[in-house]
Design a protein around this motif. Structure first.
Motif, PDB file in Angstrom:
ATOM      1  N   ASP A   1      51.791 -36.384  17.200  1.00 49.74           N
ATOM      2  CA  ASP A   1      51.889 -34.854  17.515  1.00 49.74           C
ATOM      3  C   ASP A   1      51.448 -34.092  16.531  1.00 49.74           C
ATOM      4  OD1 ASP A   1      53.208 -32.776  18.986  1.00 49.74           O
ATOM      5  OD2 ASP A   1      55.272 -33.091  18.021  1.00 49.74           O
ATOM      6  N   ASN A   2      50.411 -33.352  17.116  1.00 51.83           N
ATOM      7  CA  ASN A   2      49.828 -32.357  15.932  1.00 51.83           C
ATOM      8  C   ASN A   2      50.652 -31.160  16.060  1.00 51.83           C
ATOM      9  OD1 ASN A   2      48.223 -30.623  14.732  1.00 51.83           O
ATOM     10  ND2 ASN A   2      46.231 -31.224  15.382  1.00 51.83           N
ATOM     11  N   LYS A   3      51.409 -30.856  15.075  1.00 51.60           N
ATOM     12  CA  LYS A   3      52.522 -29.785  14.905  1.00 51.60           C
ATOM     13  C   LYS A   3      51.690 -28.306  14.572  1.00 51.60           C
ATOM     14  CE  LYS A   3      56.006 -32.524  13.027  1.00 51.60           C
ATOM     15  NZ  LYS A   3      55.264 -33.880  13.567  1.00 51.60           N
ATOM     16  N   SER A   4      50.274 -28.614  14.357  1.00 49.79           N
ATOM     17  CA  SER A   4      49.516 -27.079  14.283  1.00 49.79           C
ATOM     18  C   SER A   4      48.999 -26.550  15.751  1.00 49.79           C
ATOM     19  CB  SER A   4      48.319 -27.547  13.375  1.00 49.79           C
ATOM     20  OG  SER A   4      47.470 -28.142  13.878  1.00 49.79           O
ATOM     21  N   LYS A   5      49.034 -27.419  16.975  1.00 46.77           N
ATOM     22  CA  LYS A   5      48.668 -27.283  18.071  1.00 46.77           C
ATOM     23  C   LYS A   5      50.114 -27.164  18.971  1.00 46.77           C
ATOM     24  CE  LYS A   5      44.178 -28.958  17.584  1.00 46.77           C
ATOM     25  NZ  LYS A   5      43.350 -29.900  18.276  1.00 46.77           N
ATOM     26  N   THR A   6      50.532 -25.892  19.065  1.00 42.66           N
ATOM     27  CA  THR A   6      51.957 -25.883  19.606  1.00 42.66           C
ATOM     28  C   THR A   6      51.865 -25.014  21.017  1.00 42.66           C
ATOM     29  OG1 THR A   6      52.423 -23.871  18.487  1.00 42.66           O
ATOM     30  CG2 THR A   6      53.181 -25.658  17.579  1.00 42.66           C
ATOM     31  N   GLY A   7      50.546 -24.996  21.505  1.00 44.01           N
ATOM     32  CA  GLY A   7      50.312 -24.327  23.004  1.00 44.01           C
ATOM     33  C   GLY A   7      51.149 -25.251  23.945  1.00 44.01           C
ATOM     34  N   SER A   8      51.246 -24.590  25.361  1.00 41.27           N
ATOM     35  CA  SER A   8      51.721 -25.141  26.262  1.00 41.27           C
ATOM     36  C   SER A   8      51.849 -26.868  26.702  1.00 41.27           C
ATOM     37  CB  SER A   8      51.253 -24.626  27.512  1.00 41.27           C
ATOM     38  OG  SER A   8      52.054 -24.936  28.909  1.00 41.27           O
ATOM     39  N   PRO A   9      50.572 -27.367  26.556  1.00 43.25           N
ATOM     40  CA  PRO A   9      50.672 -28.963  26.515  1.00 43.25           C
ATOM     41  C   PRO A   9      51.526 -29.476  25.752  1.00 43.25           C
ATOM     42  CG  PRO A   9      48.422 -28.026  26.959  1.00 43.25           C
ATOM     43  CD  PRO A   9      48.995 -26.875  26.300  1.00 43.25           C
ATOM     44  N   ASP A  10      51.748 -29.145  24.580  1.00 39.96           N
ATOM     45  CA  ASP A  10      52.598 -29.618  23.466  1.00 39.96           C
ATOM     46  C   ASP A  10      53.959 -29.411  23.906  1.00 39.96           C
ATOM     47  OD1 ASP A  10      53.032 -31.227  21.233  1.00 39.96           O
ATOM     48  OD2 ASP A  10      53.691 -29.667  20.466  1.00 39.96           O
ATOM     49  N   ARG A  11      54.306 -28.195  24.215  1.00 43.00           N
ATOM     50  CA  ARG A  11      55.749 -27.694  24.424  1.00 43.00           C
ATOM     51  C   ARG A  11      56.339 -28.345  25.752  1.00 43.00           C
ATOM     52  NH1 ARG A  11      54.284 -22.274  23.093  1.00 43.00           N
ATOM     53  NH2 ARG A  11      53.546 -22.205  24.996  1.00 43.00           N
ATOM     54  N   ASP A  12      55.387 -28.785  26.915  1.00 42.47           N
ATOM     55  CA  ASP A  12      55.774 -29.266  27.999  1.00 42.47           C
ATOM     56  C   ASP A  12      56.085 -30.747  27.987  1.00 42.47           C
ATOM     57  OD1 ASP A  12      55.430 -26.623  29.064  1.00 42.47           O
ATOM     58  OD2 ASP A  12      53.343 -27.085  29.969  1.00 42.47           O
ATOM     59  N   ARG A  13      55.824 -31.192  26.853  1.00 42.74           N
ATOM     60  CA  ARG A  13      56.070 -32.818  26.775  1.00 42.74           C
ATOM     61  C   ARG A  13      57.250 -33.039  25.700  1.00 42.74           C
ATOM     62  NH1 ARG A  13      52.781 -34.857  30.208  1.00 42.74           N
ATOM     63  NH2 ARG A  13      50.859 -33.848  30.572  1.00 42.74           N
ATOM     64  N   ILE A  14      57.960 -34.223  26.149  1.00 39.44           N
ATOM     65  CA  ILE A  14      58.849 -34.664  25.134  1.00 39.44           C
ATOM     66  C   ILE A  14      58.476 -35.832  24.437  1.00 39.44           C
ATOM     67  CG2 ILE A  14      61.357 -35.592  24.905  1.00 39.44           C
ATOM     68  CD1 ILE A  14      61.826 -34.034  27.884  1.00 39.44           C
ATOM     69  N   ASN A  15      58.127 -35.733  22.981  1.00 36.60           N
ATOM     70  CA  ASN A  15      57.880 -36.854  22.288  1.00 36.60           C
ATOM     71  C   ASN A  15      58.874 -37.490  21.508  1.00 36.60           C
ATOM     72  OD1 ASN A  15      56.609 -38.281  20.618  1.00 36.60           O
ATOM     73  ND2 ASN A  15      55.365 -36.879  19.335  1.00 36.60           N
ATOM     74  N   LEU A  16      59.376 -38.785  22.046  1.00 37.53           N
ATOM     75  CA  LEU A  16      60.051 -39.522  21.588  1.00 37.53           C
ATOM     76  C   LEU A  16      59.895 -40.179  20.272  1.00 37.53           C
ATOM     77  CD1 LEU A  16      60.872 -41.724  24.951  1.00 37.53           C
ATOM     78  CD2 LEU A  16      62.103 -39.635  24.091  1.00 37.53           C
ATOM     79  N   SER A  17      58.692 -39.948  19.783  1.00 34.75           N
ATOM     80  CA  SER A  17      58.550 -40.528  18.429  1.00 34.75           C
ATOM     81  C   SER A  17      58.977 -39.740  17.362  1.00 34.75           C
ATOM     82  CB  SER A  17      56.953 -40.754  18.217  1.00 34.75           C
ATOM     83  OG  SER A  17      56.322 -41.580  19.206  1.00 34.75           O
ATOM     84  N   GLU A  18      59.229 -38.478  17.555  1.00 36.35           N
ATOM     85  CA  GLU A  18      59.679 -37.320  16.739  1.00 36.35           C
ATOM     86  C   GLU A  18      61.186 -37.292  16.772  1.00 36.35           C
ATOM     87  OE1 GLU A  18      58.100 -35.976  14.614  1.00 36.35           O
ATOM     88  OE2 GLU A  18      56.122 -36.277  15.265  1.00 36.35           O
ATOM     89  N   ASP A  19      62.106 -37.358  15.807  1.00 39.85           N
ATOM     90  CA  ASP A  19      63.479 -37.583  15.747  1.00 39.85           C
ATOM     91  C   ASP A  19      64.074 -36.138  16.325  1.00 39.85           C
ATOM     92  OD1 ASP A  19      63.632 -40.153  15.119  1.00 39.85           O
ATOM     93  OD2 ASP A  19      64.035 -39.804  13.169  1.00 39.85           O
ATOM     94  N   TYR A  20      63.463 -35.125  15.627  1.00 40.91           N
ATOM     95  CA  TYR A  20      64.058 -33.664  16.015  1.00 40.91           C
ATOM     96  C   TYR A  20      63.864 -33.367  17.284  1.00 40.91           C
ATOM     97  CZ  TYR A  20      59.045 -31.916  16.029  1.00 40.91           C
ATOM     98  OH  TYR A  20      57.902 -31.663  16.346  1.00 40.91           O
ATOM     99  N   GLU A  21      62.872 -33.897  18.136  1.00 42.21           N
ATOM    100  CA  GLU A  21      62.623 -33.663  19.706  1.00 42.21           C
ATOM    101  C   GLU A  21      63.634 -34.320  20.404  1.00 42.21           C
ATOM    102  OE1 GLU A  21      59.047 -33.362  21.758  1.00 42.21           O
ATOM    103  OE2 GLU A  21      57.811 -32.756  19.757  1.00 42.21           O
ATOM    104  N   VAL A  22      63.872 -35.684  19.960  1.00 45.49           N
ATOM    105  CA  VAL A  22      65.028 -36.576  20.778  1.00 45.49           C
ATOM    106  C   VAL A  22      66.325 -35.897  20.613  1.00 45.49           C
ATOM    107  CG1 VAL A  22      66.009 -38.821  20.689  1.00 45.49           C
ATOM    108  CG2 VAL A  22      63.789 -38.539  20.507  1.00 45.49           C
ATOM    109  N   GLN A  23      66.693 -35.348  19.541  1.00 54.60           N
ATOM    110  CA  GLN A  23      67.992 -34.426  19.269  1.00 54.60           C
ATOM    111  C   GLN A  23      67.984 -33.256  19.889  1.00 54.60           C
ATOM    112  OE1 GLN A  23      68.138 -34.061  14.882  1.00 54.60           O
ATOM    113  NE2 GLN A  23      68.247 -36.218  14.602  1.00 54.60           N
TER     114      GLN A  23
END
Length: 58
Positions: A3-25
Motif C-alpha cells: 500500500d503506497n501511502k503517498s498515492k491516496t487517490g480514488s483507486p486506493d480509497r476504494d479498496r480495503i487493504n487487509l494487510s494494514e491494521d489501521y484499515e482493518v480497524q
C-alpha cells in the motif's frame, strides 16, 4: 502489492487493504462487523468498499 501511502487517490480509497491494521480497524468499526466477517466478505466479493457494502446490505 504494498500500500503506497503517498498515492491516496480514488483507486486506493476504494479498496480495503487487509494487510494494514489501521484499515482493518477502521472498516470493522465503520461496518459494525468483526475482523473475521470482514475477511470472509472480502474473500467472497473482493476488496472494494462498494462490493463489501453491497454484500452486507443484502
Amino acid at each position: 502489492m504494498s500500500d503506497n501511502k503517498s498515492k491516496t487517490g480514488s483507486p486506493d480509497r476504494d479498496r480495503i487493504n487487509l494487510s494494514e491494521d489501521y484499515e482493518v480497524q477502521y472498516w470493522t468499526k465503520e461496518l459494525g462487523i468483526s475482523e473475521k466477517e470482514l475477511r470472509d466478505v472480502i474473500q467472497a466479493v473482493g476488496n472494494t468498499s462498494k462490493a463489501v457494502r453491497e454484500h452486507l446490505s443484502k
